[in-house]
Design a protein around this motif. Structure first.
Motif, PDB file in Angstrom:
ATOM      1  N   LYS A 401       9.212  16.880   0.139  1.00  0.00           N
ATOM      2  CA  LYS A 401       8.166  16.156  -0.580  1.00  0.00           C
ATOM      3  C   LYS A 401       8.179  14.677  -0.200  1.00  0.00           C
ATOM      4  CE  LYS A 401       8.049  19.142  -4.690  1.00  0.00           C
ATOM      5  NZ  LYS A 401       8.308  19.185  -6.162  1.00  0.00           N
ATOM      6  N   ASP A 402       9.359  14.140  -0.032  1.00  0.00           N
ATOM      7  CA  ASP A 402       9.509  12.723   0.309  1.00  0.00           C
ATOM      8  C   ASP A 402       8.964  12.418   1.699  1.00  0.00           C
ATOM      9  OD1 ASP A 402      10.805  10.002  -0.190  1.00  0.00           O
ATOM     10  OD2 ASP A 402      11.883  10.639   1.615  1.00  0.00           O
ATOM     11  N   ILE A 403       9.338  13.240   2.686  1.00  0.00           N
ATOM     12  CA  ILE A 403       8.950  12.917   4.059  1.00  0.00           C
ATOM     13  C   ILE A 403       7.518  13.337   4.393  1.00  0.00           C
ATOM     14  CG2 ILE A 403      11.302  12.889   4.944  1.00  0.00           C
ATOM     15  CD1 ILE A 403      10.955  15.684   5.957  1.00  0.00           C
ATOM     16  N   THR A 404       6.957  14.275   3.638  1.00  0.00           N
ATOM     17  CA  THR A 404       5.575  14.678   3.901  1.00  0.00           C
ATOM     18  C   THR A 404       4.565  13.898   3.066  1.00  0.00           C
ATOM     19  OG1 THR A 404       5.790  16.507   2.316  1.00  0.00           O
ATOM     20  CG2 THR A 404       6.178  16.998   4.647  1.00  0.00           C
ATOM     21  N   ASN A 405       5.057  13.073   2.146  1.00  0.00           N
ATOM     22  CA  ASN A 405       4.192  12.180   1.357  1.00  0.00           C
ATOM     23  C   ASN A 405       4.741  10.755   1.445  1.00  0.00           C
ATOM     24  OD1 ASN A 405       2.288  14.115  -0.252  1.00  0.00           O
ATOM     25  ND2 ASN A 405       4.323  15.026  -0.398  1.00  0.00           N
ATOM     26  N   PRO A 406       4.687  10.170   2.637  1.00  0.00           N
ATOM     27  CA  PRO A 406       5.309   8.858   2.832  1.00  0.00           C
ATOM     28  C   PRO A 406       4.601   7.763   2.047  1.00  0.00           C
ATOM     29  CG  PRO A 406       3.959   9.415   4.727  1.00  0.00           C
ATOM     30  CD  PRO A 406       3.985  10.642   3.856  1.00  0.00           C
ATOM     31  N   ALA A 407       5.318   6.671   1.869  1.00  0.00           N
ATOM     32  CA  ALA A 407       4.715   5.508   1.228  1.00  0.00           C
ATOM     33  C   ALA A 407       3.504   5.036   2.034  1.00  0.00           C
ATOM     34  CB  ALA A 407       5.741   4.389   1.109  1.00  0.00           C
ATOM     35  N   VAL A 408       2.483   4.566   1.321  1.00  0.00           N
ATOM     36  CA  VAL A 408       1.272   4.044   1.961  1.00  0.00           C
ATOM     37  C   VAL A 408       1.457   2.541   2.160  1.00  0.00           C
ATOM     38  CG1 VAL A 408      -1.222   3.741   1.754  1.00  0.00           C
ATOM     39  CG2 VAL A 408      -0.124   5.822   0.867  1.00  0.00           C
ATOM     40  N   ILE A 409       1.371   2.104   3.400  1.00  0.00           N
ATOM     41  CA  ILE A 409       1.636   0.706   3.741  1.00  0.00           C
ATOM     42  C   ILE A 409       0.338   0.043   4.219  1.00  0.00           C
ATOM     43  CG2 ILE A 409       2.974  -0.839   5.214  1.00  0.00           C
ATOM     44  CD1 ILE A 409       5.030   1.492   5.434  1.00  0.00           C
ATOM     45  N   ARG A 410      -0.022  -1.041   3.580  1.00  0.00           N
ATOM     46  CA  ARG A 410      -1.234  -1.792   3.961  1.00  0.00           C
ATOM     47  C   ARG A 410      -0.835  -3.221   4.297  1.00  0.00           C
ATOM     48  NH1 ARG A 410      -5.756  -4.164   0.369  1.00  0.00           N
ATOM     49  NH2 ARG A 410      -7.451  -4.486   1.826  1.00  0.00           N
ATOM     50  N   THR A 411      -1.176  -3.627   5.511  1.00  0.00           N
ATOM     51  CA  THR A 411      -0.792  -4.949   6.009  1.00  0.00           C
ATOM     52  C   THR A 411      -2.037  -5.806   6.235  1.00  0.00           C
ATOM     53  OG1 THR A 411       1.144  -4.006   7.114  1.00  0.00           O
ATOM     54  CG2 THR A 411       0.440  -6.188   7.817  1.00  0.00           C
ATOM     55  N   THR A 412      -2.010  -7.021   5.683  1.00  0.00           N
ATOM     56  CA  THR A 412      -3.144  -7.946   5.811  1.00  0.00           C
ATOM     57  C   THR A 412      -2.640  -9.280   6.337  1.00  0.00           C
ATOM     58  OG1 THR A 412      -4.184  -6.906   3.895  1.00  0.00           O
ATOM     59  CG2 THR A 412      -5.078  -9.020   4.598  1.00  0.00           C
ATOM     60  N   LEU A 413      -3.319  -9.810   7.345  1.00  0.00           N
ATOM     61  CA  LEU A 413      -2.997 -11.133   7.861  1.00  0.00           C
ATOM     62  C   LEU A 413      -3.594 -12.178   6.949  1.00  0.00           C
ATOM     63  CD1 LEU A 413      -1.769 -12.843  10.165  1.00  0.00           C
ATOM     64  CD2 LEU A 413      -3.981 -12.664  11.332  1.00  0.00           C
ATOM     65  N   VAL A 414      -2.757 -13.048   6.418  1.00  0.00           N
ATOM     66  CA  VAL A 414      -3.211 -14.107   5.497  1.00  0.00           C
ATOM     67  C   VAL A 414      -3.724 -15.270   6.312  1.00  0.00           C
ATOM     68  CG1 VAL A 414      -2.558 -15.667   3.641  1.00  0.00           C
ATOM     69  CG2 VAL A 414      -1.552 -13.375   3.764  1.00  0.00           C
ATOM     70  N   GLU A 415      -4.987 -15.662   6.069  1.00  0.00           N
ATOM     71  CA  GLU A 415      -5.582 -16.763   6.835  1.00  0.00           C
ATOM     72  C   GLU A 415      -5.011 -18.106   6.376  1.00  0.00           C
ATOM     73  OE1 GLU A 415      -7.419 -16.361   9.370  1.00  0.00           O
ATOM     74  OE2 GLU A 415      -7.681 -14.194   9.153  1.00  0.00           O
TER      75      GLU A 415
END
Length: 415
Positions: A401-415
């Motif tokens: 369950k852990d490896i098939t539902n990985p954390a969702v990572i969102r990366t944004t460049l701060v201006e």
């Protein structure tokens, strides 16, 4: 004019050294609490990076890795924990200047050593290396101490045989901690009395723990006919080790063209599982290998007297007891009870085989020349782990369950 030119140089230097700031959101998509969640950020879009800092609720230990060994960091990683459905936010500063602070204490360890014939003690060899490449027909198995790269965190240890088998073997512990620098996979009697771990699995020519092999249509095959074979350490910590095996110019049994297979083993701090990533590339420039037409196999060893678990969708495990060496060499050893596990993407599985005397195995395919799967194990010796088949198999269910539902990572460049 000179003053204007000097001012331009100052402005250029300031622009060159300007840091980039990223906002990183990490979300747990499940109701399952997570510990030791790897957060990996691709740096290819952010120019030259020589150092980085991560902050969340305080400073966070992070790691930069140059995985293709070209002198440029490609990835940044750090670890976090997440409650059910929790989202955490981190700030990452990417800098072009070298870091000046002291290195962090490592929570992982990895080593490769040449055998030193002048050293009699099995845990005192001293010819450390980072990489070794051998030509076709050369077998370095007995020239490398503990037969290949070995790596660990505070829970588990692994090693990869450097020969045609390329078997994944394991080192079990009684206590949490890093040990391989001291034992080199072969603890002496004093170390054993003081609670150090040991080799806990006899693998022979089996799959060991999730070793990827060829398949000729009737049976698994070794990685035999290889033009150049390489093992190398790509990352030494402080949060993860990465070991790479390159089979350059491998001609699979029954194959018509040579391919290059690159396999990376990644072990993070405080996790007992190991990520295995396989990439297939052409050996000759004009060829375009299609790994869907190449047979592969993998699985786990059928430990003697073991009981098996399978969800029939890529998760398989066993719990059993056997000598960790051949019976004729068993003096000074005891029988070891272990739990093994492998999790494969279901779409890669051609067939799950019935157990035979050696393995719980699979025939697999590698779509789009890329495969990522996971292996894990536990030892009944552990003061912190699992001590029955039921407990181990429940761990495997939660692990998948852990490896098939990985954390969702969102990366944004701060201006």
């Amino acid at each position: 004019m000179k003053r204007l030119f000097f001012a331009f140089l100052l402005m250029s230097a300031a622009s060159f050294s300007e840091a980039k700031t990223l906002r990183v959101e990490v979300k747990n998509p499940t109701k399952q609490e997570r510990t030791c969640v790897p957060v990996v950020i691709d740096l290819s879009s952010y120019g030259l990076v020589r150092s980085a800092s991560v902050t969340g609720e305080g400073s966070v230990v992070s790691q930069l890795d140059d995985l293709d060994q070209d002198g440029i960091y490609e990835e940044l990683c750090f670890l976090t924990s997440l409650s059910a459905k929790e989202t955490k936010t981190f700030t990452v500063e990417l800098k072009e200047e070298e870091a000046t602070e002291n290195a962090q204490e490592s929570r992982v360890y990895v080593e490769m050593l040449l055998s030193n014939k002048k050293v009699k003690e099995q845990n005192k060899h001293d010819l450390y290396i980072s990489s070794l490449t051998v030509d076709r027909g050369v077998n370095p198995y007995n020239q490398l101490h503990h037969h290949g790269a070995a790596f660990e965190n505070n829970l588990v240890g692994y090693r990869i045989y450097f020969d045609h088998r390329q078997t994944v073997d394991i080192y079990g512990k009684y206590l949490r901690g890093l040990e391989l620098r001291d034992t080199q996979f072969y603890p002496d009697e004093t170390q054993k009395k003081n609670g150090y771990g040991d080799d806990i699995l006899w693998v022979g020519s089996t799959f060991g723990l999730g070793t990827l092999r060829g398949y000729d249509g009737t049976q698994p095959t070794m990685i035999n006919d290889v033009m150049h074979r390489t093992q190398r350490i790509l990352s030494r910590g402080p949060l993860r080790t990465v070991v790479e095996v390159v089979d350059e110019g491998w001609l699979p049994d029954g194959g018509k063209e040579r391919i290059t297979m690159i396999t990376r083993y990644t072990l993070y701090a405080d996790r007992r599982d190991c990520q295995v990533e396989v990439n297939i590339k052409p050996y000759a420039k004009l060829e375009r290998p299609d790994s869907r037409t190449i047979g592969f196999s993998t699985g786990i060893i059928n430990v003697k007297n073991s009981v098996e678990f399978s969800d029939k969708h890529g998760l398989r495990g066993c719990w059993g007891t056997d000598w960790p060496v051949s019976e004729k060499d068993s003096l000074g050893h005891k029988r070891e009870t272990v739990g093994l596990g492998i999790s494969l993407p279901q779409q890669t599985i051609v067939k799950e085989w019935e157990a035979d005397k050696d393995n719980y195995g699979y025939e697999v395919r590698i779509p789009n020349n890329h495969l990522q799967y996971y292996i894990t194990f536990g030892s009944d010796n552990e003061g912190f782990g699992y001590h029955s088949a039921d407990a181990w198999f429940e761990y495997l269910r939660q692990w998948k369950k852990d490896i098939t539902n990985p954390a969702v990572i969102r990366t944004t460049l701060v201006e």
